[in-house]
Design a protein around this motif. Structure first.
Motif, PDB file in Angstrom:
ATOM      1  N   LYS A 110       0.845  -1.186   0.000  1.00  0.00           N
ATOM      2  CA  LYS A 110       0.000   0.000   0.000  1.00  0.00           C
ATOM      3  C   LYS A 110       0.885   1.243   0.000  1.00  0.00           C
ATOM      4  CE  LYS A 110      -4.287   1.578   2.107  1.00  0.00           C
ATOM      5  NZ  LYS A 110      -5.217   1.389   3.215  1.00  0.00           N
ATOM      6  N   LYS A 111       0.817   2.014  -1.092  1.00  0.00           N
ATOM      7  CA  LYS A 111       1.680   3.188  -1.252  1.00  0.00           C
ATOM      8  C   LYS A 111       0.977   4.487  -0.906  1.00  0.00           C
ATOM      9  CE  LYS A 111       4.308   0.915  -4.920  1.00  0.00           C
ATOM     10  NZ  LYS A 111       4.750   0.992  -6.334  1.00  0.00           N
ATOM     11  N   ILE A 112      -0.304   4.424  -0.608  1.00  0.00           N
ATOM     12  CA  ILE A 112      -1.055   5.630  -0.290  1.00  0.00           C
ATOM     13  C   ILE A 112      -2.063   5.309   0.805  1.00  0.00           C
ATOM     14  CG2 ILE A 112      -2.654   5.127  -2.202  1.00  0.00           C
ATOM     15  CD1 ILE A 112      -3.126   8.135  -2.446  1.00  0.00           C
ATOM     16  N   SER A 113      -2.142   6.194   1.793  1.00  0.00           N
ATOM     17  CA  SER A 113      -3.063   5.954   2.909  1.00  0.00           C
ATOM     18  C   SER A 113      -4.488   6.334   2.509  1.00  0.00           C
ATOM     19  CB  SER A 113      -2.625   6.770   4.129  1.00  0.00           C
ATOM     20  OG  SER A 113      -2.809   8.162   3.872  1.00  0.00           O
ATOM     21  N   ASP A 114      -5.443   5.862   3.289  1.00  0.00           N
ATOM     22  CA  ASP A 114      -6.849   6.182   3.011  1.00  0.00           C
ATOM     23  C   ASP A 114      -7.108   7.691   3.111  1.00  0.00           C
ATOM     24  OD1 ASP A 114      -7.401   3.522   2.647  1.00  0.00           O
ATOM     25  OD2 ASP A 114      -8.040   3.189   4.727  1.00  0.00           O
ATOM     26  N   TYR A 117      -5.733   9.261   0.021  1.00  0.00           N
ATOM     27  CA  TYR A 117      -6.573   8.892  -1.114  1.00  0.00           C
ATOM     28  C   TYR A 117      -7.823   9.759  -1.148  1.00  0.00           C
ATOM     29  CZ  TYR A 117      -9.051   5.871  -4.438  1.00  0.00           C
ATOM     30  OH  TYR A 117      -9.724   5.397  -5.542  1.00  0.00           O
ATOM     31  N   THR A 118      -8.456   9.924   0.002  1.00  0.00           N
ATOM     32  CA  THR A 118      -9.695  10.720   0.073  1.00  0.00           C
ATOM     33  C   THR A 118      -9.416  12.190  -0.240  1.00  0.00           C
ATOM     34  OG1 THR A 118     -10.577   9.209   1.741  1.00  0.00           O
ATOM     35  CG2 THR A 118     -11.615  11.375   1.542  1.00  0.00           C
ATOM     36  N   ALA A 119      -8.328  12.715   0.331  1.00  0.00           N
ATOM     37  CA  ALA A 119      -7.992  14.131   0.103  1.00  0.00           C
ATOM     38  C   ALA A 119      -7.744  14.397  -1.376  1.00  0.00           C
ATOM     39  CB  ALA A 119      -6.765  14.517   0.925  1.00  0.00           C
ATOM     40  N   ILE A 120      -7.035  13.493  -2.035  1.00  0.00           N
ATOM     41  CA  ILE A 120      -6.748  13.673  -3.462  1.00  0.00           C
ATOM     42  C   ILE A 120      -8.000  13.455  -4.298  1.00  0.00           C
ATOM     43  CG2 ILE A 120      -5.488  12.688  -5.418  1.00  0.00           C
ATOM     44  CD1 ILE A 120      -3.132  12.239  -3.581  1.00  0.00           C
ATOM     45  N   GLN A 121      -8.821  12.501  -3.909  1.00  0.00           N
ATOM     46  CA  GLN A 121     -10.040  12.232  -4.677  1.00  0.00           C
ATOM     47  C   GLN A 121     -10.954  13.460  -4.700  1.00  0.00           C
ATOM     48  OE1 GLN A 121     -13.112   9.728  -2.977  1.00  0.00           O
ATOM     49  NE2 GLN A 121     -13.291   8.580  -4.884  1.00  0.00           N
ATOM     50  N   VAL A 127      -5.344  18.583  -8.764  1.00  0.00           N
ATOM     51  CA  VAL A 127      -4.117  18.112  -8.125  1.00  0.00           C
ATOM     52  C   VAL A 127      -2.861  18.388  -8.953  1.00  0.00           C
ATOM     53  CG1 VAL A 127      -2.847  16.021  -7.450  1.00  0.00           C
ATOM     54  CG2 VAL A 127      -5.145  16.409  -6.587  1.00  0.00           C
ATOM     55  N   PRO A 128      -2.842  18.114 -10.276  1.00  0.00           N
ATOM     56  CA  PRO A 128      -1.616  18.401 -11.054  1.00  0.00           C
ATOM     57  C   PRO A 128      -1.171  19.856 -10.927  1.00  0.00           C
ATOM     58  CG  PRO A 128      -3.099  17.028 -12.338  1.00  0.00           C
ATOM     59  CD  PRO A 128      -3.863  17.452 -11.123  1.00  0.00           C
ATOM     60  N   GLU A 272       7.172  14.280  -2.760  1.00  0.00           N
ATOM     61  CA  GLU A 272       6.340  13.224  -2.173  1.00  0.00           C
ATOM     62  C   GLU A 272       4.908  13.327  -2.687  1.00  0.00           C
ATOM     63  OE1 GLU A 272       4.755  11.601   2.179  1.00  0.00           O
ATOM     64  OE2 GLU A 272       6.090  13.335   2.072  1.00  0.00           O
ATOM     65  N   PHE A 273       4.412  14.553  -2.825  1.00  0.00           N
ATOM     66  CA  PHE A 273       3.057  14.758  -3.340  1.00  0.00           C
ATOM     67  C   PHE A 273       2.911  14.143  -4.728  1.00  0.00           C
ATOM     68  CE2 PHE A 273      -0.428  18.276  -3.810  1.00  0.00           C
ATOM     69  CZ  PHE A 273      -1.387  17.270  -3.905  1.00  0.00           C
ATOM     70  N   ASN A 274       3.931  14.343  -5.572  1.00  0.00           N
ATOM     71  CA  ASN A 274       3.886  13.788  -6.929  1.00  0.00           C
ATOM     72  C   ASN A 274       3.886  12.263  -6.888  1.00  0.00           C
ATOM     73  OD1 ASN A 274       4.037  14.397  -9.885  1.00  0.00           O
ATOM     74  ND2 ASN A 274       5.906  13.198  -9.716  1.00  0.00           N
ATOM     75  N   ARG A 275       4.693  11.684  -5.964  1.00  0.00           N
ATOM     76  CA  ARG A 275       4.718  10.208  -5.848  1.00  0.00           C
ATOM     77  C   ARG A 275       3.375   9.680  -5.344  1.00  0.00           C
ATOM     78  NH1 ARG A 275       9.846  11.532  -3.848  1.00  0.00           N
ATOM     79  NH2 ARG A 275       9.142  11.345  -1.683  1.00  0.00           N
ATOM     80  N   ILE A 276       2.782  10.405  -4.392  1.00  0.00           N
ATOM     81  CA  ILE A 276       1.477  10.009  -3.872  1.00  0.00           C
ATOM     82  C   ILE A 276       0.415  10.108  -4.967  1.00  0.00           C
ATOM     83  CG2 ILE A 276      -0.351  10.635  -2.238  1.00  0.00           C
ATOM     84  CD1 ILE A 276       1.990   9.190  -0.973  1.00  0.00           C
ATOM     85  N   TRP A 277       0.509  11.160  -5.793  1.00  0.00           N
ATOM     86  CA  TRP A 277      -0.430  11.327  -6.903  1.00  0.00           C
ATOM     87  C   TRP A 277      -0.332  10.160  -7.886  1.00  0.00           C
ATOM     88  CZ3 TRP A 277      -4.643  12.979  -8.902  1.00  0.00           C
ATOM     89  CH2 TRP A 277      -4.802  13.196 -10.270  1.00  0.00           C
ATOM     90  N   GLU A 278       0.886   9.741  -8.199  1.00  0.00           N
ATOM     91  CA  GLU A 278       1.081   8.587  -9.084  1.00  0.00           C
ATOM     92  C   GLU A 278       0.549   7.311  -8.436  1.00  0.00           C
ATOM     93  OE1 GLU A 278       5.247   8.608  -9.839  1.00  0.00           O
ATOM     94  OE2 GLU A 278       5.157  10.281 -11.288  1.00  0.00           O
ATOM     95  N   ALA A 279       0.760   7.190  -7.122  1.00  0.00           N
ATOM     96  CA  ALA A 279       0.225   6.020  -6.406  1.00  0.00           C
ATOM     97  C   ALA A 279      -1.299   6.040  -6.422  1.00  0.00           C
ATOM     98  CB  ALA A 279       0.751   6.003  -4.970  1.00  0.00           C
TER      99      ALA A 279
END
Length: 393
Positions: A110-114, A117-121, A127-128, A272-279
């Motif tokens: 798991k590369k991204i926490s819930d 995930y919710t914040a980005i969704q 986000v970009p 890190e934000f970019n890596r989380i976005w890719e995840a």
């Protein structure tokens, strides 16, 4: 030796002036207020900053409304009749169970926490651009940190140089008094000697007066140079302090923006934000892939969305990855807490941004009499637009 020291000081001042010019962007110093072009340039830069901060405020207000809408959704769900709430809980429980099975099925790290995930969704479409803005703000923050270190060093060096010059001035003043005293005493002795011996001393007096004049003039010239250097050092120290205060203000503003974005998406940097976005994108693909192969999960997801949509929620889909909150009261409390905390931070950021605009407007109002009619009209027009949308209140 004095010549080389003076030459080095001039070169250092030239380098300092060039460095100050780099940092001086958007700063109006006292000596610049007599230059109409610099005043107008400063006013235009302030207008651009006001427009930029206004855009940020509008984005923050929009986000504030979204967060409030999510909190209203939670209130709506919490106020449902027990029977209707039980039906939603039952469907959500099936989603939680199937999602757990999905995780076991994927057996992937798991590369991204819930929470991430919710914040980005919730901000998926922006986000970009948010990542780009965070990266730009971090770079600007780093530049300002270097500028502050440079200005602190320059300030301290010029203040130390002032102290040295002050000591040198006192020494030269004492030397002038000493030489003058010795000269007067020597002159008196020569007069007594001439009176007693009645000797011809025109040449002696000529040499004596020349030596005295040369010595006092040399010391006086050095004293004038030291006083001139002291004024220059004072001016440069004051300028460094003024620029340092301005850079500190810019640093505080950009740091607030950086910290807010990092906290909002639970990251430590743009990288890190970019890596989380890719995840996140990968997780979405995996979720879609699994849902295609899992009719039950797709069925319950769609059913939950239909059930929640009947209550005219702002966003029914957001509860799919947060289905556990519909089942577990403690999880729902956590979601509510995070949203309230987020809304409070947005409100604080809006208030700080409004204070920044208010300060810029006050600066511009003082400068309007010194602007050309065209620029003054442009300034008034934009200030009027800001007041109409209520940003400057």
């Amino acid at each position: 030796m004095g010549f080389f020291k003076s030459l080095l000081n001039r070169r250092r001042e030239k380098k300092l002036e060039e460095r100050f010019e780099e940092i001086n962007e958007g700063v109006l110093l006292e000596e610049d207020k007599k230059n109409g072009r610099k005043v107008e340039q400063y006013a235009i830069e302030r207008l651009e900053q006001i427009v930029e901060v206004t855009k940020e405020i509008e984005e923050e207000k929009s986000e504030y409304r979204v967060v409030t809408a999510y909190l209203n959704d939670i209130h709506t769900i919490g106020g449902l009749p027990e029977k209707e709430r039980a039906a939603i809980t039952d469907v959500a429980q099936n989603i939680v169970n199937l999602d757990k099975a999905r995780q076991e099925f994927l057996r992937a790290e798991k590369k991204i926490s819930d929470v991430q995930y919710t914040a980005i969704q919730q901000e998926e479409n922006t986000v970009p651009n948010t990542i780009k803005r965070l990266k730009s703000n971090e770079a600007y923050q780093e530049t300002l940190e270097k500028d502050m270190k440079y200005l602190v060093r320059e300030r301290d060096e010029w203040l130390f140089y002032k102290e040295e010059l002050l000591i040198e001035e006192k020494k030269l003043q004492n030397h002038i008094r000493l030489v003058s005293g010795l000269g007067i005493a020597s002159g008196i002795l020569l007069l007594i000697y001439q009176f007693v011996t009645e000797a011809e001393m025109e040449l002696v007096w000529t040499i004596f007066l020349f030596v005295m004049a040369a010595g006092i003039c040399t010391l006086a010239l050095k004293l004038m140079n030291a006083q001139r250097d002291y004024k220059r050092a004072t001016k440069n120290a004051d300028r460094a302090i003024q620029l340092l205060n301005t850079v500190k203000l810019k640093y505080v503003n950009v740091t607030n923006a950086v910290d807010y974005c990092r906290e909002k998406f639970h990251v430590n940097s743009a990288g890190e934000f970019n890596r989380i976005w890719e995840a996140y994108l990968e997780a979405v693909k995996q979720r879609e892939k699994f849902e295609i192969n899992n009719d039950d999960l797709r069925y319950y997801n769609n059913r939950l969305i239909r059930m929640l949509s009947e209550y005219r929620l702002y966003d029914a889909k957001v509860w799919i990855p947060q289905a556990l909150a519909l089942v577990d009261h403690h999880e729902m409390v956590e979601v509510t807490h995070r949203l309230n905390e987020r809304r409070q931070k947005i409100r604080g950021r809006i208030e700080k941004s409004m204070d920044v605009i208010k300060g810029h407007i006050e600066d511009l109002e003082k400068l309007i009499p010194d602007l050309s009619p065209e620029v003054a009209a442009h300034v008034r027009e934009i200030m009027g637009s800001i007041e109409k949308i209520g940003v400057a209140r």
